[in-house]
Write an enzyme that holds these catalytic residues in place. Structure first.
Site, short mmCIF file in Angstrom:
data_model
loop_
_atom_site.label_atom_id
_atom_site.label_comp_id
_atom_site.label_asym_id
_atom_site.label_seq_id
_atom_site.Cartn_x
_atom_site.Cartn_y
_atom_site.Cartn_z
CB CYS A 2 -0.87 0.04 1.24
SG CYS A 2 -1.87 -1.42 1.43
NE ARG A 27 4.59 1.95 -1.05
CZ ARG A 27 5.54 1.91 -0.12
NH1 ARG A 27 6.69 2.48 -0.35
NH2 ARG A 27 5.33 1.32 1.03
CD1 TRP A 75 -0.19 -5.44 -3.97
CD2 TRP A 75 -0.10 -6.52 -2.01
NE1 TRP A 75 0.33 -6.68 -4.20
CE2 TRP A 75 0.39 -7.36 -3.02
CE3 TRP A 75 -0.14 -6.99 -0.70
CZ2 TRP A 75 0.85 -8.66 -2.76
CZ3 TRP A 75 0.32 -8.28 -0.44
CH2 TRP A 75 0.79 -9.09 -1.47
CG ASN A 99 1.76 0.25 4.04
OD1 ASN A 99 1.52 -0.94 3.85
ND2 ASN A 99 2.95 0.78 3.81
N GLY A 100 -0.19 -1.78 6.09
CA GLY A 100 0.26 -2.74 7.11
C GLY A 100 -0.84 -3.73 7.45
CD GLU A 482 17.75 -11.02 -10.62
OE1 GLU A 482 17.29 -11.69 -9.70
OE2 GLU A 482 17.29 -9.91 -10.94
CE LYS A 486 14.24 -9.23 -12.20
NZ LYS A 486 14.84 -8.70 -11.01
CD GLU A 489 10.15 -9.56 -10.83
OE1 GLU A 489 11.36 -9.33 -10.84
OE2 GLU A 489 9.42 -9.22 -9.89
CG HIS A 505 20.83 -35.77 -10.33
ND1 HIS A 505 21.33 -37.02 -10.08
CD2 HIS A 505 21.89 -35.01 -10.70
CE1 HIS A 505 22.64 -37.01 -10.25
NE2 HIS A 505 23.00 -35.80 -10.65
CE LYS A 604 11.44 -1.54 -6.79
NZ LYS A 604 12.24 -2.45 -7.63
C1 AGP Z 1 12.75 -8.40 -7.94
O1 AGP Z 1 12.58 -8.18 -9.27
C2 AGP Z 1 11.59 -8.44 -7.10
N1 AGP Z 1 10.56 -7.60 -7.45
C3 AGP Z 1 11.74 -8.89 -5.66
O2 AGP Z 1 12.20 -10.19 -5.71
C4 AGP Z 1 12.62 -8.05 -4.69
O3 AGP Z 1 13.96 -8.16 -5.05
C5 AGP Z 1 12.36 -8.55 -3.26
O4 AGP Z 1 11.02 -8.34 -2.93
C6 AGP Z 1 13.26 -7.90 -2.25
O5 AGP Z 1 13.01 -6.54 -2.13
P1 AGP Z 1 14.01 -5.58 -1.39
O6 AGP Z 1 15.28 -5.60 -2.14
O7 AGP Z 1 13.34 -4.25 -1.41
O8 AGP Z 1 14.18 -6.12 0.01
#
Ligand code: AGP
Length: 609
Positions: A2, A27, A75, A99-100, A482, A486, A489, A505, A604
């Site tokens: 949020c 976010r 969110w 938020n929370g 990574e 990427k 997501e 395996h 985010k």
């Molecule tokens: C990466 O593309 C992501 N959106 C996600 O994995 C992110 O790296 C993760 O939520 C950690 O966030 P932070 O670095 O703000 O702690």
């Protein structure tokens, strides 16, 4: 997660709130709303969906017009995304955004129902609004007293923006765990989840602490503690520029941020290099201190955890110190074997990730020393760590992290070089040489970015796939993780990363002509091994895309497509090799027409566990 904004001043509050919310879109959210004082009455507009849906609704039903109010992007946690569950929520004379997560909301709700209160939504937030109003009435209309009493009842995490119908020229704010800042303008003041929301109006802000209550008016922003005493706050100045949080001609923030990587590396490493050697003293790290650590743990989430994986390979290889890499949500509940003599490195772009923050607190409690690698200035992790290295990537708006990852690994390299030197595992000449190779990476990345069409071509081959595999060995395996995250997501194509030698395996049974394989083979000593694994998947019909170096080439027909990287030292390869992986993910998502910067269901900054 949020986003919150609040405003009181001379401008059109609706416009300021909507602009602020637009800056917080990154976010992640599924509904939005605002509450504005129109003369003496609070007018609320809220809607499920994007800010554009809210704007459309206001066009049809009338736009609140006034000079003070609060806004929110939600969110969903308690209750599905819907108009009614969207914030702001009201209770009597009180209207709030939150938020929370309020963990004890059920107990509080039962208490309020017994007192005759009626609820409209399923949210924990409405419980807070009703509780505030309950205490407000009990305290004969004193807002700060009502807030203090409410705050004492709440368990969980919260950042709250509050307005009271009887105080049309005031905005109140408080927080615990969830971030909130107070922006200081000229004849106007703000609250926001982060500085990006207010940068276009002011760069001055206070960090609000847990147990503090901010009271904003046009004239100023006062902060009180729980005993109603005024708190003297330190004025911070944001060093991010508003243009850094804009797209600057790029189609998406993600593409802009990929292009910003060379500059982000320079800004991050240059101030930490002295006479050709790493110097992390201003971050609280000295060679003497480094010698006291027996073991290193890296704890983080998602992409930041993948940066930790690169760090593990590099530190173990150069400094010969054992490194454990943990996912923060696992670490904090696993009773980890961490204690005195250990160093726990927490990596986080936002510095607010709930699991990473708790992992930091747990590590400190267990007696370990903590080092945080954080991008967002003044964030919770940055404030609570023992040692701190800020990365200077500037604001990262796209949900998919690119430049933040890049600077996280750049810092891991600097740290590994300094540690290896301190431990006597490398001499000064070697340390100087490695540092200068690291300093050259921005040019190499720029070279890759100048030839990004190849990634576009590769992406066009991937868009019909339902599932994909990324493989690699050693550092290339860390990179595959990574690359795979990427892609999935933002393009919504299922993908997994696998250690190339592990395929046989089990996973190789998945290989068909419909499952492309992206193989990363940048490490000279492992090249032939990875090529053998590629041949195994190729023999089973897979289309193979190979990301490799110019000076090591497989026989013809081993790969269907290839992305060739500029020459680079093996150890430093992740700095350049991640770029084509980012670009492939980006172009695949663009070709699939997904919401690249704000992929579905994602936030985010993950401020709840
Ligand atoms: C990466 O593309 C992501 N959106 C996600 O994995 C992110 O790296 C993760 O939520 C950690 O966030 P932070 O670095 O703000 O702690």
């Amino acid at each position: 997660m949020c986003g919150i904004v609040g405003y009181v001043g001379k401008q059109d509050a609706t416009e300021v709130l909507m602009n602020g919310l637009a800056r917080l879109e990154y976010r992640g959210y599924d509904s939005a709303g605002i509450a504005v004082f129109e003369n003496e009455t609070i007018k609320v507009a809220k809607s499920k969906g994007r800010l554009a849906d809210l704007a459309e609704k206001m066009k049809q039903e009338g736009k609140p017009s006034g000079h003070a109010g609060i806004g929110h992007t939600r969110w969903a946690t308690h209750g599905e995304p819907s108009d009614v569950n969207s914030h702001p929520h009201g209770g009597g004379t009180v209207t709030i955004v939150h938020n929370g997560i309020i963990e004890n909301y059920k107990v509080l709700k039962d208490f309020l129902i017994k007192k005759g209160r009626v609820f409209e939504s399923e949210t924990d937030t409405e419980v807070v609004a009703q509780l505030l109003d309950y205490y407000y009435v009990e305290n004969h209309g004193n807002p700060v007293e009502a807030i203090v009493k409410t705050l004492k009842d709440l368990e969980g995490s919260y950042a709250l923006g509050v307005i009271f119908a009887d105080f049309p020229d005031r905005v109140f704010a408080l927080r615990k765990e969830s971030p909130l800042i107070v922006g200081i303008g000229e004849g106007e003041n703000f609250i926001a989840s982060d500085v990006t929301a207010i940068l276009q109006y002011t760069k001055k802000y206070y960090l609000l602490e847990a147990g503090e209550i901010a009271v904003l008016s046009k004239q100023g922003a006062a902060v009180y503690d729980l005993h109603y005493q005024k708190v003297q706050k330190e004025l911070k100045i944001a060093d991010w520029d508003v243009s850094e949080a804009e797209k600057g001609g790029y189609a998406h923030y993600m593409l802009k941020e990929i292009h910003e990587q060379p500059e982000s590396i320079r800004k991050t490493i240059t101030p930490r290099i002295e006479n050709g050697l790493p110097n992390l003293e201003e971050c609280g790290i000295t060679p003497e201190k480094l010698l006291t650590f027996r073991k290193i743990h890296v704890v983080a989430c998602g992409t930041a955890m993948h940066a930790g994986m690169v760090g593990k390979y590099v530190i173990e290889k150069l400094a010969k110190v054992s490194v454990n890499v943990d996912i923060a949500s696992e670490f904090r509940y696993r009773e980890p074997l961490v204690g005195e003599g250990d160093l726990v490195i927490i990596i986080s772009q936002s510095g607010e990730t709930a699991d990473s923050l708790e992992a930091l607190r747990l590590s400190k409690k267990l007696g370990a020393k903590t080092l945080a690698i954080v991008n967002a200035k003044g964030s919770s992790i940055a404030r609570e760590t023992d040692m701190l290295i800020y990365t200077h990537a500037g604001p990262e708006i796209a949900v998919a992290s690119t430049k933040a990852y890049m600077v996280q690994i750049a810092v891991m390299y600097l740290f590994a070089f300094e540690l290896a030197l301190a431990k006597g595992q490398i001499d000064e000449t070697e340390c100087r040489r490695l540092t200068s190779v690291l300093q050259e990476t921005p040019e190499k990345i720029a070279e890759i970015l100048a030839n990004k069409e190849k990634a576009q071509m590769i992406a066009s081959e991937l868009i019909t796939a339902d599932s994909l595999l990324y493989i690699g060995r050693g550092l290339d395996y860390a990179l595959s993780m990574e690359g795979s995250l990427k892609l999935k997501e933002i393009s919504y194509i299922h993908s997994e990363s696998y250690a190339a030698g592990e395929l046989k395996h089990g996973t190789i049974s998945l290989i068909t002509e419909n499952m492309p394989v992206i193989a990363v083979a940048t490490q000279r000593n492992l090249f032939e091994k990875t090529i053998s694994n590629i041949k195994e998947v190729k023999a089973r019909g897979a289309k193979v895309i190979l990301v490799s170096r110019a000076d090591y080439q497989p026989e013809k027909d081993v790969a269907d497509m290839q992305f060739i990287l500029p020459d680079e030292e093996d150890l430093l390869m992740p700095m350049t090799a991640v770029v084509p992986l980012q670009l492939i993910a980006y172009y695949t998502a663009v070709l699939k027409g997904t919401d690249v910067d704000k992929p579905r269901n994602l936030a985010k900054s993950v401020t709840v566990e």
